[in-house]
Design a protein around this motif. Structure first.
Motif, PDB file in Angstrom:
ATOM      1  N   LEU A 130       0.793  -1.229   0.000  1.00  0.00           N
ATOM      2  CA  LEU A 130       0.000   0.000   0.000  1.00  0.00           C
ATOM      3  C   LEU A 130       0.824   1.276   0.000  1.00  0.00           C
ATOM      4  O   LEU A 130       0.342   2.319  -0.424  1.00  0.00           O
ATOM      5  CB  LEU A 130      -0.954   0.006   1.202  1.00  0.00           C
ATOM      6  CG  LEU A 130      -2.019  -1.082   1.204  1.00  0.00           C
ATOM      7  CD1 LEU A 130      -2.803  -1.054   2.503  1.00  0.00           C
ATOM      8  CD2 LEU A 130      -2.947  -0.946   0.016  1.00  0.00           C
ATOM      9  N   THR A 131       2.065   1.220   0.493  1.00  0.00           N
ATOM     10  CA  THR A 131       2.844   2.451   0.632  1.00  0.00           C
ATOM     11  C   THR A 131       3.998   2.592  -0.346  1.00  0.00           C
ATOM     12  O   THR A 131       4.656   3.634  -0.363  1.00  0.00           O
ATOM     13  CB  THR A 131       3.423   2.578   2.053  1.00  0.00           C
ATOM     14  OG1 THR A 131       4.377   1.522   2.264  1.00  0.00           O
ATOM     15  CG2 THR A 131       2.331   2.533   3.104  1.00  0.00           C
ATOM     16  N   LYS A 132       4.267   1.575  -1.164  1.00  0.00           N
ATOM     17  CA  LYS A 132       5.486   1.632  -1.974  1.00  0.00           C
ATOM     18  C   LYS A 132       5.522   2.824  -2.923  1.00  0.00           C
ATOM     19  O   LYS A 132       6.587   3.392  -3.146  1.00  0.00           O
ATOM     20  CB  LYS A 132       5.718   0.322  -2.719  1.00  0.00           C
ATOM     21  CG  LYS A 132       4.719  -0.030  -3.774  1.00  0.00           C
ATOM     22  CD  LYS A 132       5.068  -1.383  -4.378  1.00  0.00           C
ATOM     23  CE  LYS A 132       3.971  -1.836  -5.305  1.00  0.00           C
ATOM     24  NZ  LYS A 132       4.233  -3.169  -5.805  1.00  0.00           N
ATOM     25  N   GLY A 133       4.380   3.247  -3.440  1.00  0.00           N
ATOM     26  CA  GLY A 133       4.370   4.404  -4.332  1.00  0.00           C
ATOM     27  C   GLY A 133       4.818   5.673  -3.620  1.00  0.00           C
ATOM     28  O   GLY A 133       5.656   6.421  -4.128  1.00  0.00           O
ATOM     29  N   ARG A 134       4.282   5.913  -2.428  1.00  0.00           N
ATOM     30  CA  ARG A 134       4.676   7.104  -1.658  1.00  0.00           C
ATOM     31  C   ARG A 134       6.103   6.992  -1.143  1.00  0.00           C
ATOM     32  O   ARG A 134       6.855   7.968  -1.140  1.00  0.00           O
ATOM     33  CB  ARG A 134       3.721   7.337  -0.482  1.00  0.00           C
ATOM     34  CG  ARG A 134       2.460   8.049  -0.871  1.00  0.00           C
ATOM     35  CD  ARG A 134       1.602   8.481   0.314  1.00  0.00           C
ATOM     36  NE  ARG A 134       1.255   7.365   1.184  1.00  0.00           N
ATOM     37  CZ  ARG A 134       1.533   7.324   2.489  1.00  0.00           C
ATOM     38  NH1 ARG A 134       2.118   8.318   3.079  1.00  0.00           N
ATOM     39  NH2 ARG A 134       1.184   6.274   3.207  1.00  0.00           N
ATOM     40  N   ASP A 135       6.490   5.777  -0.689  1.00  0.00           N
ATOM     41  CA  ASP A 135       7.833   5.593  -0.129  1.00  0.00           C
ATOM     42  C   ASP A 135       8.926   5.812  -1.175  1.00  0.00           C
ATOM     43  O   ASP A 135      10.001   6.312  -0.854  1.00  0.00           O
ATOM     44  CB  ASP A 135       7.988   4.192   0.471  1.00  0.00           C
ATOM     45  CG  ASP A 135       7.164   4.000   1.737  1.00  0.00           C
ATOM     46  OD1 ASP A 135       6.696   4.999   2.307  1.00  0.00           O
ATOM     47  OD2 ASP A 135       6.999   2.834   2.144  1.00  0.00           O
ATOM     48  N   THR A 136       8.674   5.419  -2.419  1.00  0.00           N
ATOM     49  CA  THR A 136       9.682   5.542  -3.464  1.00  0.00           C
ATOM     50  C   THR A 136       9.538   6.830  -4.278  1.00  0.00           C
ATOM     51  O   THR A 136      10.401   7.143  -5.089  1.00  0.00           O
ATOM     52  CB  THR A 136       9.626   4.337  -4.430  1.00  0.00           C
ATOM     53  OG1 THR A 136       8.321   4.274  -5.024  1.00  0.00           O
ATOM     54  CG2 THR A 136       9.933   3.038  -3.711  1.00  0.00           C
ATOM     55  N   GLY A 137       8.478   7.580  -4.053  1.00  0.00           N
ATOM     56  CA  GLY A 137       8.243   8.814  -4.798  1.00  0.00           C
ATOM     57  C   GLY A 137       8.283  10.038  -3.908  1.00  0.00           C
ATOM     58  O   GLY A 137       9.342  10.625  -3.672  1.00  0.00           O
ATOM     59  N   ALA A 138       7.111  10.407  -3.381  1.00  0.00           N
ATOM     60  CA  ALA A 138       7.003  11.644  -2.596  1.00  0.00           C
ATOM     61  C   ALA A 138       7.931  11.648  -1.386  1.00  0.00           C
ATOM     62  O   ALA A 138       8.595  12.655  -1.112  1.00  0.00           O
ATOM     63  CB  ALA A 138       5.555  11.857  -2.147  1.00  0.00           C
ATOM     64  N   TYR A 169      18.690   7.621   2.821  1.00  0.00           N
ATOM     65  CA  TYR A 169      17.314   7.118   2.849  1.00  0.00           C
ATOM     66  C   TYR A 169      17.382   5.682   2.373  1.00  0.00           C
ATOM     67  O   TYR A 169      17.757   5.411   1.224  1.00  0.00           O
ATOM     68  CB  TYR A 169      16.421   7.966   1.953  1.00  0.00           C
ATOM     69  CG  TYR A 169      14.973   7.512   1.868  1.00  0.00           C
ATOM     70  CD1 TYR A 169      14.303   6.989   2.969  1.00  0.00           C
ATOM     71  CD2 TYR A 169      14.262   7.619   0.674  1.00  0.00           C
ATOM     72  CE1 TYR A 169      12.982   6.593   2.886  1.00  0.00           C
ATOM     73  CE2 TYR A 169      12.935   7.227   0.587  1.00  0.00           C
ATOM     74  CZ  TYR A 169      12.309   6.719   1.697  1.00  0.00           C
ATOM     75  OH  TYR A 169      10.985   6.315   1.610  1.00  0.00           O
ATOM     76  N   LEU A 170      17.059   4.744   3.269  1.00  0.00           N
ATOM     77  CA  LEU A 170      17.085   3.318   2.948  1.00  0.00           C
ATOM     78  C   LEU A 170      15.658   2.842   2.735  1.00  0.00           C
ATOM     79  O   LEU A 170      14.816   2.981   3.618  1.00  0.00           O
ATOM     80  CB  LEU A 170      17.731   2.520   4.081  1.00  0.00           C
ATOM     81  CG  LEU A 170      19.140   2.937   4.497  1.00  0.00           C
ATOM     82  CD1 LEU A 170      19.607   2.105   5.681  1.00  0.00           C
ATOM     83  CD2 LEU A 170      20.106   2.827   3.338  1.00  0.00           C
ATOM     84  N   ILE A 171      15.409   2.283   1.570  1.00  0.00           N
ATOM     85  CA  ILE A 171      14.111   1.690   1.259  1.00  0.00           C
ATOM     86  C   ILE A 171      14.322   0.181   1.257  1.00  0.00           C
ATOM     87  O   ILE A 171      15.104  -0.344   0.467  1.00  0.00           O
ATOM     88  CB  ILE A 171      13.582   2.182  -0.102  1.00  0.00           C
ATOM     89  CG1 ILE A 171      13.408   3.710  -0.078  1.00  0.00           C
ATOM     90  CG2 ILE A 171      12.272   1.481  -0.449  1.00  0.00           C
ATOM     91  CD1 ILE A 171      13.058   4.313  -1.426  1.00  0.00           C
ATOM     92  N   VAL A 172      13.634  -0.496   2.152  1.00  0.00           N
ATOM     93  CA  VAL A 172      13.834  -1.929   2.357  1.00  0.00           C
ATOM     94  C   VAL A 172      12.719  -2.702   1.673  1.00  0.00           C
ATOM     95  O   VAL A 172      11.539  -2.489   1.953  1.00  0.00           O
ATOM     96  CB  VAL A 172      13.860  -2.265   3.865  1.00  0.00           C
ATOM     97  CG1 VAL A 172      14.034  -3.759   4.079  1.00  0.00           C
ATOM     98  CG2 VAL A 172      14.944  -1.468   4.566  1.00  0.00           C
ATOM     99  N   ARG A 173      13.113  -3.590   0.766  1.00  0.00           N
ATOM    100  CA  ARG A 173      12.169  -4.531   0.146  1.00  0.00           C
ATOM    101  C   ARG A 173      12.382  -5.872   0.845  1.00  0.00           C
ATOM    102  O   ARG A 173      13.222  -6.669   0.450  1.00  0.00           O
ATOM    103  CB  ARG A 173      12.423  -4.640  -1.354  1.00  0.00           C
ATOM    104  CG  ARG A 173      12.064  -3.408  -2.102  1.00  0.00           C
ATOM    105  CD  ARG A 173      12.132  -3.514  -3.602  1.00  0.00           C
ATOM    106  NE  ARG A 173      12.669  -4.747  -4.129  1.00  0.00           N
ATOM    107  CZ  ARG A 173      13.223  -4.856  -5.338  1.00  0.00           C
ATOM    108  NH1 ARG A 173      13.293  -3.817  -6.132  1.00  0.00           N
ATOM    109  NH2 ARG A 173      13.680  -6.007  -5.751  1.00  0.00           N
ATOM    110  N   ALA A 174      11.630  -6.103   1.893  1.00  0.00           N
ATOM    111  CA  ALA A 174      11.844  -7.279   2.740  1.00  0.00           C
ATOM    112  C   ALA A 174      11.586  -8.584   2.010  1.00  0.00           C
ATOM    113  O   ALA A 174      12.277  -9.576   2.252  1.00  0.00           O
ATOM    114  CB  ALA A 174      10.963  -7.187   3.982  1.00  0.00           C
TER     115      ALA A 174
END
Length: 186
Positions: free
Chosen positions: A116-124, A138-143
């Motif tokens: 549900l949040t991947k669009g906001r987490d990787t964009g805005a 900024y670390l974005i974790v794809r578990a």
């Protein structure tokens, strides 16, 4: 969940005051003045967040830098109408007061992706977090596939991106190295 917004538009200060009155089991963010309810976490998300926080804390302890790791719950105020609650963050410097609920100077911000949040987490959020001068990483974790996307602010203020599947992640500043971030043991 309760009604997410008593008014259609909020400032950061209004939002934080309102959010403090909500049940502890409910979490919200503010994006451009609009309240966004956050869904409950799945176990995979919670585990990834916990393991990253433990690894960051172990790296801070090993390096001796004056920093602290926080999991959930603290408001990162980007501007007067945007407040995020990252999964994990690292802040350096003097200790915050025990009753503090907002942080304006994180050095490392971590978001664990969810459907549900991947669009906001990787964009805005990517663009917004780097609006804060203190944010260096900024670390974005794809578990689900054990991948970390590491966005780092460089000396010339550009953003360098690395995709890390294994090995070390150098986070400088503050001068720490994250090792094996998906391992349950520090």
């Amino acid at each position: 969940m309760s009604d997410p917004a008593p008014i259609p538009y909020m400032t950061a200060d209004e939002f934080i005051a309102w959010a403090m009155e909500q049940p502890e089991t409910e979490h919200y963010e503010l994006a451009g003045g609009e309240v966004i309810a956050m869904a409950p976490e799945r176990v995979t998300h919670s585990r990834a967040k916990y393991h990253i926080a433990r690894r960051l804390t172990a790296a801070i302890d090993a390096s001796g830098v004056d920093c602290e790791t926080f999991i959930d719950g603290l408001a990162v105020v980007v501007d007067s109408t945007t407040v995020y609650e990252p999964d994990v963050l690292v802040r350096c410097g003097t200790d915050l007061a025990g009753l503090a609920v907002r942080i304006s100077d994180p050095v490392i911000v971590v978001e664990v992706l969810s459907r549900l949040t991947k669009g906001r987490d990787t964009g805005a959020k990517l663009a917004d977090y780097f609006r804060l001068p203190s944010v260096r990483h900024y670390l974005i974790v794809r578990a689900e596939d054990r991948v970390i996307i590491h966005h780092a602010r460089t000396e010339d203020d550009s953003i360098r991106t690395s995709i890390v599947r294994e090995g070390l992640i150098r986070l400088d500043p503050p001068g720490i190295t994250l090792t094996d971030p998906f391992s349950p043991k520090p």
